[in-house]
Design an enzyme around this catalytic site. Structure first.
Site, mmCIF file in Angstrom:
data_model
loop_
_atom_site.group_PDB
_atom_site.id
_atom_site.type_symbol
_atom_site.label_atom_id
_atom_site.label_comp_id
_atom_site.label_asym_id
_atom_site.label_seq_id
_atom_site.Cartn_x
_atom_site.Cartn_y
_atom_site.Cartn_z
ATOM 1 N N CYS A 27 0.741 -1.221 -0.106
ATOM 2 C CA CYS A 27 -0.051 0.058 0.027
ATOM 3 C C CYS A 27 0.709 1.306 -0.031
ATOM 4 O O CYS A 27 1.970 1.141 -0.619
ATOM 5 C CB CYS A 27 -0.971 -0.139 1.202
ATOM 6 S SG CYS A 27 -0.086 -0.133 2.867
ATOM 7 N N HIS A 552 10.260 -25.900 -25.032
ATOM 8 C CA HIS A 552 9.658 -27.776 -25.859
ATOM 9 C C HIS A 552 8.506 -27.216 -25.934
ATOM 10 O O HIS A 552 7.482 -27.492 -24.984
ATOM 11 C CB HIS A 552 10.083 -28.642 -24.974
ATOM 12 C CG HIS A 552 9.923 -29.771 -25.448
ATOM 13 N ND1 HIS A 552 9.031 -30.425 -25.616
ATOM 14 C CD2 HIS A 552 11.210 -30.560 -25.649
ATOM 15 C CE1 HIS A 552 9.254 -31.701 -26.363
ATOM 16 N NE2 HIS A 552 10.418 -31.789 -26.511
#
Length: 631
Positions: A27, A552
């Site tokens: 925050c 891959h």
């Protein structure tokens, strides 16, 4: 003081490491963590870190108070923990209390949109102030343009809340935006303007959708997105993967949106108005007593982080009544009182470091960031903290009795938030009273600190803390982190869930998998192509920072011998991040019952302390931060 990177590393280490972090955000002044095992937190050691003002648990949320530099520190924390863990964290095996869950949920939704609320709210306040002093009129083009800018975030608040709620719930943000767009659709607003109160959906006579104006609303969109998350997840489990992309969202919309318009939206509106009415009734019934308690106890509320729970109440009140007479006015007075006490300490103390800290933190608190003054000065000396609370309570009592009102929101509540107290009608009394009370809230605790004094801090207290943190700071020095971007758009799949054990057991290295939603792969890093077989189903890249990345495409796709693949690079080529490497036909590959899930692996994992996925689930886009490699 330790660098932001060093401090971030120290904090992460002492909360149990990245693997102990379920979620992390910040925050205005605090790092906030949801942890899997809170018993691993070395809270006392964290409090002693140079650059940390305090640390605490608020329910099951762990907070580290940093102060004004929190965004810079979080920028270094995020690559270390971002996405580590998942929403499945068990929090030490303990069940979170309902209050803790609610506070954590509200904080996670409203914290990300604070900058938008702060900027737009302040501009809206200044516009009202310009109207009050006569610099603008409601008919002037300048007023209309500024009003449109300032009003936009509040009018279209459901869109902002849709995104932040979706992120908190870990569901698709764009589907959530469809929900907000439906609630805000102009046709419903036009029908409402025409005095039509409901529409008969499907023509069955009993699904009568009430026509409600959802602009500036809070609870309806939050409840609707929660419903969206669970319905969407359920539908995806039922729908075959080959048609998920189109049919899962459509079926979800057909379930969620009518229910939101018919039941969830009206229910949320009723709940929001009910809660807002209760608090406004309290102030109308006994504003003096309510102001005394709320303004006086606000520092304790801020310490627990519960002040974010008031945000939906304030927004709903502004939407329904045109003003907030509870959250903004009392926080405004409380923050000023903390500033006055810290400035009083700066005058009284003989400690050079405390004098400097009192002055700087007092100014910061007057602007609206109170944690440096609260934790670094007033609470440390105890009496100034109590005197600030007493002063805020007394002035808050008058503000509650008078009925001081804020007419819009401001993310940071301090001197620059004064314009939000300017009445949009041009009446000047509210702004003048707010200005006087703000000055009194600073002056009263300042005088009380000068009168009642406090036990001063010896110089060696601060020096001792600096000395105790120096060795730890040096010891915590680490090398650089490397970012790997996502080479394709799709849905994240943990390696452990991949059917090929070579990948699932991380034999070839750590990483993440993605079920693709598009037909191309781009370079995740800048570097050189080291491996690119004739089958074109795999690409090995050596990055400029030494990272070795293997992409891959699919499982057993080598059997296709290059069919359905179109390579756009060759071994030895130099590639830039984001450059297209391979195009492939995922539908044709799936039609042959070959999985297209794509693995992104760091084959030289042993060279790194850790390979951290940013997320273990959810949607990801091409070029988005996917992995962090920690040296």
């Amino acid at each position: 003081m330790a660098s932001h990177k060093e401090l971030a590393k120290q904090v992460v280490d002492k909360i149990g490491g990245a693997q102990n972090v379920d979620q992390a955000w910040h925050c205005v002044t605090r790092l906030r963590f949801n942890l899997n095992d809170k018993d691993k937190v070395e809270i006392e050691d964290i409090k002693k870190l140079n650059g940390v003002m305090g640390a605490q648990f608020s329910g099951d949320q762990f907070q580290v108070i940093i102060g004004n530099q929190v965004s810079d520190v979080f920028a270094e924390v995020e690559p270390l923990v971002g996405g580590s863990g998942s929403s499945e964290g068990k929090n030490s095996g303990e069940k979170q209390g309902v209050l803790s869950l609610v506070m954590d949920f509200i904080s996670g939704i409203f914290t990300p949109i604070l900058p938008a609320l702060a900027g737009a709210g302040l501009l809206k306040g200044f516009n009202a102030l310009f109207l009050t002093v006569g610099w603008l009129t409601e008919e002037s083009p300048t007023y209309m343009v500024l009003n449109a800018i300032g009003d936009s975030v509040f009018y279209f608040l459901p869109f902002f809340l849709a995104v932040s709620t979706a992120r908190k719930m870990r569901t698709n943000e764009y589907l959530a935006l469809i929900v907000a767009g439906t609630l805000m659709y102009p046709t419903f607003a036009e029908a409402l303007a025409g005095e039509q109160t409901s529409i008969d959906f499907l023509g069955w006579g009993f699904i009568n959708i009430p026509l409600i104006d959802y602009n500036t609303s809070v609870i309806p969109i939050i409840l609707s997105v929660i419903l969206l998350k669970y319905v969407y997840d359920l539908v995806k489990k039922v729908i075959p993967s080959a048609i998920q992309l189109m049919f899962a969202p459509m079926i979800t919309f057909l379930i969620v949106l009518p229910l939101s318009l018919w039941l969830i939206g009206p229910l949320g509106t009723t709940i929001g108005n009910f809660v807002s009415d209760i608090f406004n009734w309290l102030f109308d019934f006994s504003g003096l007593f309510a102001g005394l308690l709320l303004a006086g106890l606000m520092p304790l509320i801020i310490m627990t982080g519960m002040h974010y729970a008031f945000a939906p109440i304030a927004i709903t009140s502004i939407a329904a009544l045109g003003y907030d007479n509870m959250v903004m006015p009392m926080m405004f007075i409380s923050n000023a009182a903390q500033a006055g006490a810290a400035l009083g300490v700066a005058v009284v103390t003989r400690n050079a470091q405390m004098k400097q800290l009192g002055l700087s933190s007092g100014i910061s608190a007057a602007i609206g960031i109170t944690e440096p003054a609260m934790y670094g000065v007033n609470m440390k000396l105890k009496k100034p903290f109590v005197l600030a609370m007493i002063s805020a309570g007394l002035i808050g009592a008058f503000a509650g009795w008078y009925g001081l009102k804020a007419y819009t929101m401001s993310g940071i509540v301090g001197v620059f938030a004064l314009p939000v107290f300017a009445d949009p009608t041009g009446e000047s009394a509210s702004f003048l009273v707010a200005t006087i009370l703000f000055i009194l809230a600073i002056v009263l605790p300042f005088i009380l600190v000068l009168i009642f004094r406090f036990k001063d801090v010896e110089d060696d207290t601060i020096h001792a803390k600096e000395e105790t943190t120096k060795p730890e700071t040096k010891q915590a020095e680490v090398g650089k982190e490397t970012m790997v971007q996502s080479p394709l758009k799709g849905h994240i799949v943990p390696l452990s869930e991949v059917s090929d054990p070579t990948f699932a057991q991380e034999i070839m290295g750590k990483g993440i998998a993605i079920e693709p939603e598009e037909n191309r792969v781009v370079a995740p890093v800048t570097g050189s192509i080291m491996v690119f077989p004739d089958s074109q189903h795999a690409i090995g890249i050596k990055g400029d920072n030494g990272e070795e990345i293997l992409i891959h495409i699919g499982i057993d796709t080598v059997s296709l011998k290059g069919e359905h693949f179109n390579g756009l690079i060759n071994e030895g080529d130099r590639v830039e991040v984001g450059q297209t490497l391979v195009e492939f036909d995922r539908d044709a590959i799936r039609a042959k019952d070959i999985p297209t899930v794509t693995m992104i692996l760091v084959t030289n994992t042993a060279d790194y302390l850790d390979v951290l996925p940013m997320n273990n689930s959810g949607e990801i886009f091409e070029g988005e931060h996917l992995l962090t490699l920690v040296k």
